[in-house]
Design a protein around this motif. Structure first.
Motif, short mmCIF file in Angstrom:
data_model
loop_
_atom_site.label_atom_id
_atom_site.label_comp_id
_atom_site.label_asym_id
_atom_site.label_seq_id
_atom_site.Cartn_x
_atom_site.Cartn_y
_atom_site.Cartn_z
N ARG A 101 0.85 -1.19 0.00
CA ARG A 101 0.00 0.00 0.00
C ARG A 101 0.88 1.24 0.00
NH1 ARG A 101 -1.97 0.73 5.14
NH2 ARG A 101 -1.82 2.98 5.46
N GLN A 102 0.43 2.26 -0.70
CA GLN A 102 1.16 3.53 -0.69
C GLN A 102 0.21 4.66 -0.32
OE1 GLN A 102 2.54 4.96 -4.52
NE2 GLN A 102 1.32 3.45 -5.64
N ASP A 103 0.59 5.41 0.72
CA ASP A 103 -0.15 6.60 1.13
C ASP A 103 0.67 7.82 0.74
OD1 ASP A 103 -2.01 4.94 2.23
OD2 ASP A 103 -1.69 5.57 4.31
N TRP A 104 0.01 8.81 0.17
CA TRP A 104 0.66 10.07 -0.20
C TRP A 104 0.08 11.18 0.66
CZ3 TRP A 104 4.54 10.34 -3.88
CH2 TRP A 104 4.75 9.18 -4.65
N ILE A 105 0.95 11.89 1.40
CA ILE A 105 0.49 12.91 2.33
C ILE A 105 1.20 14.22 2.02
CG2 ILE A 105 0.23 13.56 4.75
CD1 ILE A 105 0.29 10.60 5.44
N TYR A 106 0.41 15.28 1.88
CA TYR A 106 0.94 16.58 1.47
C TYR A 106 1.53 17.34 2.65
CZ TYR A 106 1.01 21.11 -0.97
OH TYR A 106 1.40 22.29 -1.55
N GLN A 107 2.76 17.82 2.46
CA GLN A 107 3.47 18.62 3.45
C GLN A 107 3.48 17.93 4.81
OE1 GLN A 107 3.05 23.03 1.40
NE2 GLN A 107 1.79 22.64 3.18
N ASN A 108 3.73 16.64 4.80
CA ASN A 108 3.78 15.84 6.01
C ASN A 108 5.07 16.10 6.80
OD1 ASN A 108 3.38 13.40 7.77
ND2 ASN A 108 5.19 12.74 6.61
N THR A 109 4.95 16.21 8.11
CA THR A 109 6.13 16.46 8.95
C THR A 109 6.51 15.26 9.82
OG1 THR A 109 4.74 17.46 10.67
CG2 THR A 109 5.72 18.95 9.05
N ASP A 110 5.70 14.20 9.81
CA ASP A 110 5.97 13.02 10.65
C ASP A 110 6.48 11.88 9.78
OD1 ASP A 110 4.98 14.25 13.02
OD2 ASP A 110 2.95 13.91 12.27
N GLN A 133 5.89 19.56 -0.77
CA GLN A 133 6.28 18.17 -1.01
C GLN A 133 5.18 17.19 -0.63
OE1 GLN A 133 9.99 17.28 1.01
NE2 GLN A 133 11.19 18.51 -0.41
N TRP A 134 5.35 15.96 -1.13
CA TRP A 134 4.47 14.84 -0.77
C TRP A 134 5.34 13.73 -0.16
CZ3 TRP A 134 -0.89 14.44 -1.50
CH2 TRP A 134 -1.48 15.49 -2.22
N THR A 135 4.89 13.22 0.97
CA THR A 135 5.52 12.02 1.54
C THR A 135 4.83 10.80 0.97
OG1 THR A 135 6.18 13.04 3.62
CG2 THR A 135 5.92 10.67 3.64
N GLN A 136 5.63 9.87 0.45
CA GLN A 136 5.11 8.56 0.10
C GLN A 136 5.42 7.61 1.25
OE1 GLN A 136 7.22 5.84 -2.36
NE2 GLN A 136 5.42 5.22 -3.53
N LYS A 137 4.37 7.07 1.87
CA LYS A 137 4.52 6.10 2.94
C LYS A 137 4.15 4.73 2.36
CE LYS A 137 3.40 9.30 6.75
NZ LYS A 137 4.33 8.99 7.83
N VAL A 138 5.11 3.82 2.36
CA VAL A 138 4.89 2.49 1.79
C VAL A 138 4.76 1.47 2.92
CG1 VAL A 138 5.91 0.67 0.35
CG2 VAL A 138 6.07 3.07 -0.35
N GLY A 149 9.43 8.53 2.43
CA GLY A 149 10.30 9.59 1.95
C GLY A 149 9.48 10.76 1.44
N SER A 150 10.04 11.96 1.56
CA SER A 150 9.35 13.18 1.15
C SER A 150 10.10 13.84 0.00
CB SER A 150 9.25 14.15 2.34
OG SER A 150 8.56 15.33 1.98
N ALA A 151 9.34 14.25 -1.02
CA ALA A 151 9.94 14.92 -2.18
C ALA A 151 8.84 15.65 -2.95
CB ALA A 151 10.67 13.93 -3.09
N THR A 152 9.25 16.38 -3.97
CA THR A 152 8.34 17.20 -4.76
C THR A 152 7.96 16.49 -6.06
OG1 THR A 152 9.40 19.19 -3.89
CG2 THR A 152 8.05 19.46 -5.86
N TRP A 153 6.67 16.47 -6.39
CA TRP A 153 6.27 16.02 -7.72
C TRP A 153 6.72 17.07 -8.74
CZ3 TRP A 153 4.21 11.81 -10.09
CH2 TRP A 153 3.78 10.77 -9.27
N VAL A 154 7.26 16.58 -9.85
CA VAL A 154 7.79 17.46 -10.89
C VAL A 154 6.96 17.28 -12.16
CG1 VAL A 154 9.80 18.02 -12.32
CG2 VAL A 154 10.12 17.35 -9.92
N HIS A 155 6.50 18.38 -12.74
CA HIS A 155 5.75 18.35 -14.00
C HIS A 155 6.48 19.26 -14.98
CE1 HIS A 155 2.58 16.58 -11.50
NE2 HIS A 155 2.71 17.61 -10.69
#
Length: 301
Positions: A101-110, A133-138, A149-155
């Motif tokens: 499962r992958q959760d994506w959380i915006y501007q997550n600090t935890d 940024q978005w954190t992907q929690k796997v 891990g937290s990073a920025t989506w790039v378009h």
């Protein structure tokens, strides 16, 4: 002059806010585009070895195929949760495997970062570090933690992608056959394509011991392609989720209670010689009190 300055500042603030909202919407659309039914190719190959042991044997190259249903589990203004389900076996009567499962959380600090040997360290990140940024929690198949891990989506240039490097446990294909390293440093890139998406990986196999520098044992390339097919091909998986989603919501809720303690976390690998997923995959564990109790039994106090 003062009014003009205020007007200019207000216009700039409005423009920045609108652009940020548009960017966030693009991010969410990219994440949600990973939902649906896919023909998946899983490809992994060990590329370089650094062991000083002359008898070292690299992992075998892996090439597997399958159908995978990616289910939208939860969505709100700052979170998107996607559950992966493998559909295998006889197409007329397929077998469904609850996958990652992958959760994506915006501007997550935890953040829970893996430290090796079934231990995760809790980190509180400053808001300035995760802005936009978005954190992907796997998560594992039993919804226990895996890596984050937290990073920025790039378009840009017609491409949409997110990439990050995070410490992780060994994947199942490795820990069932190897015990000569205990951490995978995963370089992950998720890229949306015209016919689906790609999970591109550059991984390091690490030996980590407390008080000593990490030792790089080997490197690995992973290239998993998700080609979109008609959703009807994954009807069995979608139906399975409808039947089982209530149970797995209970599981996620219990894990959320564990994570919300915001402390370092260590898990037992087995309890009474059984892995957690073997308990939770059993129909005997369906009620909240049963689920809560078995998950708690794996948390090292």
């Amino acid at each position: 002059m003062k009014r003009l300055t205020i007007l200019i500042v207000s216009t700039l603030v409005f423009s920045i806010t609108v652009n940020a909202q548009n960017k966030k919407k693009k991010d969410m659309n990219a994440i949600k585009s990973m939902c649906g039914c896919y023909e998946v190719n899983f490809n992994f190959a060990e590329t370089f070895q650094y062991s000083k042991d002359s008898t070292y044997q690299p992992s075998k190259t892996k090439n597997d195929k399958g159908l995978e249903w990616v289910q939208l589990v939860e969505e709100n203004k700052n979170k998107v949760s996607l559950q992966h389900l493998l559909q295998v076996g006889n197409p007329a009567k397929p077998y469904i495997v609850k996958h990652w499962r992958q959760d994506w959380i915006y501007q997550n600090t935890d953040l829970y970062t893996y430290d090796g040997d079934n231990k995760w360290k809790y980190r509180s990140l400053p808001k300035t570090q995760v802005k936009g940024q978005w954190t992907q929690k796997v998560f594992q198949v039993d919804d226990s933690p895996r890596y984050e891990g937290s990073a920025t989506w790039v378009h840009v240039d017609g491409k949409s992608y997110w990439e990050n490097t995070a410490d992780a446990p060994l994947p199942r294909r490795e820990y069932t056959t190897r015990a000569d390293y205990n951490v995978t440093i995963r370089g992950n890139r998720h890229e949306i394509t015209n016919d689906g998406w790609i999970h591109n990986q550059d991984n390091h196999k690490i030996i980590r011991e407390s008080g000593s520098p990490d030792i790089l044992l080997a490197q690995e390339k992973g290239f998993n392609t998700y080609k979109k097919v008609d959703d009807s091909n994954c009807k069995a998986a979608a139906d399975w989720w409808l039947k089982n989603q209530t149970k797995w919501k209970l599981v996620r809720t219990k894990w959320d209670n564990v994570f919300n303690k915001k402390t370092d976390l260590t898990l037992h690998e087995k309890v009474q010689n059984k892995n957690l997923y073997k308990y939770l995959f059993s129909d005997e564990y369906a009620e909240k009190n049963q689920i809560d109790e078995v998950i708690e039994s794996f948390v090292v106090k």
